[in-house]
Design a protein around this motif. Sequence first.
Motif, mmCIF file in Angstrom:
data_model
loop_
_atom_site.group_PDB
_atom_site.id
_atom_site.type_symbol
_atom_site.label_atom_id
_atom_site.label_comp_id
_atom_site.label_asym_id
_atom_site.label_seq_id
_atom_site.Cartn_x
_atom_site.Cartn_y
_atom_site.Cartn_z
ATOM 1 N N ALA A 77 27.682 -22.544 -62.940
ATOM 2 C CA ALA A 77 27.792 -22.812 -64.335
ATOM 3 C C ALA A 77 27.059 -21.411 -64.840
ATOM 4 O O ALA A 77 27.462 -21.084 -65.995
ATOM 5 N N ASN A 81 28.789 -19.337 -67.927
ATOM 6 C CA ASN A 81 28.222 -19.083 -69.364
ATOM 7 C C ASN A 81 28.394 -17.739 -69.846
ATOM 8 O O ASN A 81 28.373 -17.390 -70.834
ATOM 9 N N ASP A 148 24.502 -14.610 -71.737
ATOM 10 C CA ASP A 148 24.711 -16.010 -71.633
ATOM 11 C C ASP A 148 24.274 -16.725 -72.665
ATOM 12 O O ASP A 148 24.143 -17.881 -72.587
ATOM 13 N N THR A 155 19.235 -18.826 -81.822
ATOM 14 C CA THR A 155 17.883 -18.677 -81.327
ATOM 15 C C THR A 155 17.529 -20.235 -81.632
ATOM 16 O O THR A 155 18.218 -21.241 -82.110
ATOM 17 N N PRO A 156 16.622 -20.835 -80.731
ATOM 18 C CA PRO A 156 15.651 -19.914 -79.822
ATOM 19 C C PRO A 156 16.021 -19.608 -78.394
ATOM 20 O O PRO A 156 15.302 -19.082 -77.761
ATOM 21 N N TYR A 157 17.306 -20.049 -77.902
ATOM 22 C CA TYR A 157 17.722 -19.664 -76.850
ATOM 23 C C TYR A 157 17.826 -18.366 -76.443
ATOM 24 O O TYR A 157 17.185 -17.798 -75.434
ATOM 25 N N TYR A 161 14.680 -18.175 -74.205
ATOM 26 C CA TYR A 161 14.906 -19.061 -73.144
ATOM 27 C C TYR A 161 15.780 -18.507 -72.021
ATOM 28 O O TYR A 161 16.117 -18.843 -70.982
ATOM 29 N N GLN A 246 8.324 -22.264 -81.483
ATOM 30 C CA GLN A 246 7.062 -22.109 -80.841
ATOM 31 C C GLN A 246 5.992 -21.073 -81.225
ATOM 32 O O GLN A 246 4.775 -20.810 -81.149
ATOM 33 N N ARG A 461 32.323 -24.765 -74.661
ATOM 34 C CA ARG A 461 31.226 -24.119 -73.934
ATOM 35 C C ARG A 461 30.895 -24.841 -72.514
ATOM 36 O O ARG A 461 29.544 -24.918 -72.253
ATOM 37 N N TYR A 462 31.778 -25.738 -72.247
ATOM 38 C CA TYR A 462 31.513 -26.672 -70.870
ATOM 39 C C TYR A 462 31.991 -25.898 -69.817
ATOM 40 O O TYR A 462 33.188 -25.675 -69.729
ATOM 41 N N ARG B 255 16.097 -29.309 -71.686
ATOM 42 C CA ARG B 255 16.955 -28.643 -70.996
ATOM 43 C C ARG B 255 16.983 -29.428 -69.493
ATOM 44 O O ARG B 255 15.896 -29.328 -68.923
ATOM 45 N N ASP B 288 12.856 -27.835 -76.557
ATOM 46 C CA ASP B 288 12.884 -26.431 -76.307
ATOM 47 C C ASP B 288 13.955 -25.808 -77.054
ATOM 48 O O ASP B 288 13.575 -25.456 -78.216
ATOM 49 N N THR B 289 15.227 -25.712 -76.657
ATOM 50 C CA THR B 289 16.265 -24.947 -77.480
ATOM 51 C C THR B 289 16.902 -25.985 -78.352
ATOM 52 O O THR B 289 16.634 -27.051 -78.442
ATOM 53 N N CYS B 330 23.125 -24.914 -74.447
ATOM 54 C CA CYS B 330 21.671 -24.744 -74.330
ATOM 55 C C CYS B 330 21.382 -24.112 -72.865
ATOM 56 O O CYS B 330 20.421 -24.610 -72.485
ATOM 57 N N GLY B 331 22.233 -23.284 -72.234
ATOM 58 C CA GLY B 331 21.870 -22.772 -71.005
ATOM 59 C C GLY B 331 22.519 -23.459 -69.799
ATOM 60 O O GLY B 331 23.575 -24.214 -70.009
ATOM 61 N N ASP B 333 22.682 -25.865 -67.640
ATOM 62 C CA ASP B 333 23.323 -27.009 -67.216
ATOM 63 C C ASP B 333 23.853 -27.759 -68.253
ATOM 64 O O ASP B 333 23.974 -29.301 -68.570
ATOM 65 N N HIS B 334 24.270 -26.873 -69.525
ATOM 66 C CA HIS B 334 24.707 -27.490 -70.703
ATOM 67 C C HIS B 334 25.882 -28.627 -70.436
ATOM 68 O O HIS B 334 25.797 -29.790 -71.211
#
Lengths: 562, 475
Positions: A77, A81, A148, A155-157, A161, A246, A461-462, B255, B288-289, B330-331, B333-334
């Motif tokens: 995965a 991504n 990715d 944001t905030p990813y 993250y 945050q 986006r899966y 997440r 989180d995100t 969201c990264g 394991d979305h």
Amino acid sequence: MTQVDIPVESPVRPVQHLDKNFINHSKGFLSWALTLDHKRIGLMYLAGISLSFFLGGLFALAIRLELFSPGMQFMDAETYNQVFTLHGAVMVFLFIIPGIPAALGNVVLPLMLGAKDVAFPRLNLCSYYLWLSGAAFFIWTLFSNGLDTGWTFYTPYSTSYTDTSVIQATAGVFMLGFSSIFTGLNFLVTIHKMRPPGMTWHKLPLFLWGMYGTAIMQLLATPVLGITLLLLIMETTLGIGIFDPQKGGDPVLYQHFFWFYSHPAVYIMILPAMAVVSEIIAAFSRKHIFGYRMIAYSSVSIALLSFLVWGHHMFVSSESTLATLIFSAITFTIAIPSAIKVFNWLATLYKGSVALDTPMLYALGFMWLFTIGGLTGLFLAVLSTDVVLHDTYFVVAHFHYVMVGGTLFAFLGGLHYWWPKMTGKMYSETSGRIAAVTAFIGFNLAFFPQFIMGSRGMPRRYADYTADFELYHRLSTTGTLILGVGLALLAYTLLRSLFGGKKAPANPWGSATIEWECPSPPPHHNFDHPPLATDPYDMERVEWDEEVQGYVPAVGHRPTAH
Amino acid sequence: MKLQAFLLTTLLGLAGASAGLAQDDAAPAAADAPAAEAPAGESAPAAPATIRVVEDLDVDAVIAAFNAESGTDRTFTAEERSWIGAGVAPGDIDAAHQGYVAIPSTDPNVVIINRNGEELRVTSNASAGRAPVITHESSHMMPFAPEVDNGTFWMAKAASETAKDVDRMFDFIMWINYIFAAIIGGLMVLFCVKYRRRPGVRADQSITHNTPLEITWSIIPTILVAIMFWGGYVTFLDLRTPPPDSMKVNATAYRWGWNFQYPNGVESPQEFHVPENTPIEMVMTSTDTLHSFHLPAYRTKSDVLPNRYTKVWFNSGEPGVYRVYCTEYCGKDHSNMYAKLVVEPREDYEAWLTKTGNWMVDENGEMKPLLEIGELTYNRRGCKSCHSIDGSMGTGPTFAGLWGLKRDFDDGSSAVADEQYINQSIRDPYSQVVLNANGVSYGKQMTIYSPMLPVEQINGIIEFIKSLEGVPRKD
């Protein structure tokens, strides 16, 4: 070196080819690397953009092969991504946005004006090197930690993250943005100040109207992207809280900033495409374009309205009901000028003399695909249906119909249309047509099933999906492979023409715009004398000449006033 | 294909090992009962599942390929051959004997764990979002998808009246699409054929514009889009305006999972039940995100944001089971961030709520052993999407063999993995970000569980990690 000026009623044929043209006018690496010639810069852009498109296409292929079956096939995965992010980022920032303006526009725009070059040749070269630097940053991204975040860098990813190379990528996009601003600025000034005698605003070819609208958006919207990305970099590196809650920031603010650029950017992609198609449809119908003024004004109105609709990307990201109402309403107003253009093209075909040459096949393909892309956009502008369709494959299909079916097909049409002018060579019409039809079929098979799976709930986006979507994904992957075959044949056709192609006449298609009056390929300085501009769609101005296998000025033709 | 099989086996191994361990230490008396029974109330199937037989799998060929690849000449017992026939890789047979690799059964929701000769049947924890469905032709994801099997060509089944209103709007626009596509496409083909280039025939140059026609084709679309806009806005208001008496459910996205909280304080991760024919208002936030709550059966969606509350509502309608997707990237394991919505009669819903609220308590009203609570927490709270228990490296460090290990942090300090280390890692993870085997920091990836995890569950996790002491780790 001689070039014959083209008197309107002279029986003398204009010069078709020259021994010394802009390609062989000087030799050596530096004569290209340091050139100020808009045609050479255009060709260098074309090479770079084609390579980017190839790279983005490889990512697309990887995505589709991975999604052929449920479960993970050959990547995990995290890799997936990265692949979909890089596909989007490379295609948008390195290919589609600069595609038509910087590659085709650079070659054609000054020729269409009968000018020697753009207004600021050095700025033009600078824009190319900024593009190269941006591309280099992307390559750096690829070979460091990848990327990715999705091409949108939400944001905030993106700031807090991910551990991928967001800073390199956003710095690259920042440079690409300035490259785009420089091109826009250059075109804006060139169109304002360097039109030939007789070319009033209402005798401006529609390609130039489209480039003009594009330039306005490039100039006014791109700085916002630049500032946004700088803020993002500041948050990531200095920890200043702007977008990450945050740190005291607001992630939705980023979305506003980002789409304030990126919605106009959608029109930066599609307006030049519409501009190319207007030229091709008129030329291959051998008929005056229908509703010239409406097409011209619709380009500018699209450019202006595009600044007011960014909020329709955020109907479900906690936007207030009042804001969604306003953005939805304005979004519909932008649908009208787009519809008008399609009707005008259709009316141009009516009672024309339609030849289905390769560029025309791409233009007709564009009309159909853009129509579907536009009509399906209605579902996304309507508030209630957008809620369920937002961020599903329906959106993916919609914007691929507009960007790939629209911009890519117009780019390929324009590439075939101006290929004889740029390179002085004719390509094989047969294999060109086969490639166009194959790409058209492949494209529809690749993206139409995505509408269905999207409206049935498949999110975008899966990396993986449940088995009930398998059929649609399989059709889509098959279509992608067919599209790939079409594009490979296209590349083969064009590359082979460079070595084995016939010499191109000055005007192979019978177009009436000025760029076809200079020999193919043009000399270094384009024209000996500034040509006189007339109605750019007075097609009877030129007629077929068996001897040169091209069109030459018609004897005794008197321009008709419209 | 081999890679895929490996991944599936590993995944199964995770579920199996955790279940097996909990079983072994916590409830030795009830060896036949499902060890990791879903808190949602799924019970083991009535008929006992047996080891699966994959029909087109040639066991001899698989063994031969394994021997050829590893350069060994290993033979397998009849029992081991039946496991291979069910899809277990020959290289994993030893691990399967230890109970670390699960054996697929004829029931896709049940796997068989063979721990030192003792056979256990484990019902998959569907509420954790990842039932190990391991038929080799289907995905490893949720086994339920009833809504997409029904519905029309374009849309999934509509589960509420509001959803049907949205569908009517969708159909209206779709008809406009059909009509305009037919007109434009038809005329395009007609003109290209009828006015194709022929020798001696010239285009009619007199047609350059036609003001009445152009005004007409500007006004008609304007009227149509005005209708669409208004219709869309009215249905949108319905989607946005919950009835005042609606039942509130809070949802927290992280997440990569969902945690649902009911007004009476009951929490349920990855799965929520609602009574039938009731308006439900979801109040959502993220830890989180960005995430997005996408409930296609009810045609509703809203982004879920950190530091903000967003709302969606739906009328639950008839009983059914529906999928909730995350639709904001969201990264890692979305694409696995599912939740399950169960609409059921009110009595069933209330029974479920009671049972879920008491998931840490057994049938006799006694607190379950800490280890079992820990193992359930591990599965329910999304720990398992980042922390493996088979020793492999994930987004976070593995739990295997963690207990008592010296941990090096990215600020140069270090600590021994004991109760306080684990407690602090859960409550304040960024105060001690650990380095992986290559000396690279794991980064600030961990969700901060401080307000979400009660002390019993933290103690349970500590027991769970203790139980994995000495399991070999690869990071």
